[in-house]
Write a protein that holds these residues in place. Structure first.
Motif, PDB file in Angstrom:
ATOM      1  N   ARG A  93      39.189  46.615 106.194  1.00 51.13           N
ATOM      2  CA  ARG A  93      38.019  45.820 106.521  1.00 51.13           C
ATOM      3  C   ARG A  93      36.784  46.485 105.883  1.00 51.13           C
ATOM      4  NH1 ARG A  93      37.241  41.760 110.051  1.00 51.13           N
ATOM      5  NH2 ARG A  93      39.264  41.366 110.923  1.00 51.13           N
ATOM      6  N   ASN A  94      36.764  47.808 105.925  1.00 49.82           N
ATOM      7  CA  ASN A  94      35.622  48.547 105.370  1.00 49.82           C
ATOM      8  C   ASN A  94      35.844  48.977 103.921  1.00 49.82           C
ATOM      9  OD1 ASN A  94      34.720  48.413 108.048  1.00 49.82           O
ATOM     10  ND2 ASN A  94      35.784  50.317 108.532  1.00 49.82           N
ATOM     11  N   TYR A  95      37.108  49.054 103.508  1.00 47.77           N
ATOM     12  CA  TYR A  95      37.417  49.461 102.135  1.00 47.77           C
ATOM     13  C   TYR A  95      38.252  48.349 101.515  1.00 47.77           C
ATOM     14  CZ  TYR A  95      35.794  53.904 103.891  1.00 47.77           C
ATOM     15  OH  TYR A  95      35.027  54.893 104.447  1.00 47.77           O
ATOM     16  N   ASN A  96      37.571  47.324 100.970  1.00 53.80           N
ATOM     17  CA  ASN A  96      38.284  46.093 100.649  1.00 53.80           C
ATOM     18  C   ASN A  96      38.552  45.880  99.156  1.00 53.80           C
ATOM     19  OD1 ASN A  96      35.707  45.627  99.880  1.00 53.80           O
ATOM     20  ND2 ASN A  96      35.404  43.768 101.079  1.00 53.80           N
TER      21      ASN A  96
END
Ligand SMILES: Nc1ncnc2c1ncn2[C@@H]1O[C@H](COP(=O)(O)OP(=O)(O)O)[C@@H](O)[C@H]1O
Ligand SMILES: [Mg+2]
Length: 397
Positions: A93-96
């Protein structure tokens, strides 16, 4: 004179022993009802103990079925035996993107360094060099892997690299809430990523109750909740989707409400109030586990509802749409998003499912001028749904 508000709050009674224990991010000492899953993941990871590669594992199941916790738990146990860094946990979600995943991975091996701005090739080579020198069988957990935009490229590079590594390897554990995610993958990605698959099943009400009891005994003061209230939380969560996260969220909100009302005892009334509060979070969980095409169908319904409101100033009851106009809006929306569209038959199938989840309701109209039509109505506020889906599809920041 006004009293300092914190002195007042300090004196007030509290229901919590440790509020953190009720948060979704808390990892309990023992995971209930997941012995088989833990064993299966452990079997997969076992070769690491002989310094050999493990192969890839793909885990899927609905939100709140304990996927993240079970993987973290099993890795924690393995780390107690292997005394060297090997695992990297990434919430996609944060590293997409491929680049973000790679820089995050490298940073795990060099926590004090900053690699932002370095080229993807540099970062990738550096990871390979590092694990090869240190003889690491790396395990990269890609949680919510469906959020990675260029997943095919990432998997392709990793598979290629693996073939050249001699003393080390890169092994993936992919996790997804989206049940139909794998259907969308490139066949090559699919065969490498899905070497081994596991499905996590939803919990039933009895299991949810035990999971809650475990947290209550650590997080809340003794005698803070009535038995009927506990049953009610478990029943609601089991009915929504068998999701332990929803159950815990309900418990936490109910506890906060009970504390505010200053009797510090949770009864059914507090649970019902909590339920209203978390409705938005529940819809969010439901929507985020839908496949992209279905999200677009839902987005079209919500946008059309909004449009009609603007045009005709209809009141809540009158915002009913015909399936024909929704299909047109859907095609238009998909076109704007550069997505393919599904046929009318699939479209109907999607509507059926949305109805099953309670996100929309539909009725068949009586004999009108053009025969029977299906009339659709959104079960939740359109603006909220639009906001959620736009975020899910990465249309907003
Ligand atoms: N079997 C279990 N025993 C105890 N707690 C659990 C269990 N399964 C899930 N939970 C709790 O429920 C919440 C959601 O679990 P999580 O692992 O994040 O689910 P998922 O990753 O499948 O969405 C977490 O707080 C977790 O601790
Ligand atoms: Mg998770």
């Amino acid at each position: 004179m006004q009293q300092n508000i914190f002195i007042e709050l300090q004196k007030a009674k509290t229901i919590f022993v440790d509020r953190n224990v009720l948060m979704p991010s808390y990892l309990p000492e023992t995971l209930l009802f997941r012995d088989n899953e833990i064993r299966e993941i452990a079997e997969t990871l076992k070769p690491i103990m002989q310094n050999q590669k493990t192969g890839n594992l793909f885990i899927y199941g609905k939100t709140g079925t304990g996927k993240t916790s079970t993987v973290k738990h099993t890795l924690k146990e393995l780390k107690e035996v292997i005394k060297k860094e090997f695992d990297v946990y990434i919430n996609c979600r944060n590293y997409n993107s491929k680049y973000k995943v790679l820089t995050k991975t490298l940073k795990e091996f060099y926590p004090e360094k900053d690699f932002t701005g370095f080229s993807a090739t540099f970062v990738f080579e550096k990871i390979l060099k590092t694990i090869e020198e240190k003889k690491i069988q790396a395990v990269i957990v890609l949680d919510e892997i469906d959020k990675i935009k260029d997943l095919d490229e990432l998997i392709y590079s990793l598979v290629r690299a693996n073939e050249e590594l001699k003393n080390s390897s890169i092994n993936l554990i992919g996790i997804s809430n989206k049940l139909t995610f794998k259907e969308k993958l490139d066949p090559r990605t699919k065969s490498s990523l899905l070497e081994k698959e596991m499905v996590f099943k939803p919990y039933n009400a009895i299991e949810l109750k035990e999971i809650l009891r475990q947290r209550i005994s650590k997080g809340l003061k003794e005698n803070s909740i009535s038995e009927p209230a506990l049953s009610l939380i478990s029943a609601i969560a089991a009915k929504e989707s068998g999701d332990a996260r929803t159950a815990l969220m309900l418990l936490l909100r109910a506890a906060e409400i009970a504390e505010k009302e200053n009797n510090c005892f949770i009864e059914e009334a507090q649970v019902m109030k909590a339920r209203e509060k978390i409705e938005e979070e529940i819809i969010f969980n439901m929507i985020s586990s839908l496949p992209e095409q279905q999200q677009i169908v839902l987005l079209a319904i919500a946008m059309l509802t909004e449009k009609k409101r603007g045009l005709q100033k209809l009141n809540e009851e009158e915002r009913v749409l015909s399936s024909g106009e929704v299909y047109d809006e859907y095609k238009e929306t998909a076109r704007k998003l550069n997505c393919q569209t599904v046929s009318m038959r699939w479209f109907r199938e999607y509507l059926n499912e949305l109805e099953l989840y309670g996100i929309i309701t539909s009725t068949i109209s009586g004999k009108g001028m053009r025969g029977q039509t299906r009339l659709i109505k959104l079960g939740f506020k359109s603006a909220k749904i639009i906001k959620i889906i736009e975020k899910e599809l990465g249309l907003t920041k």
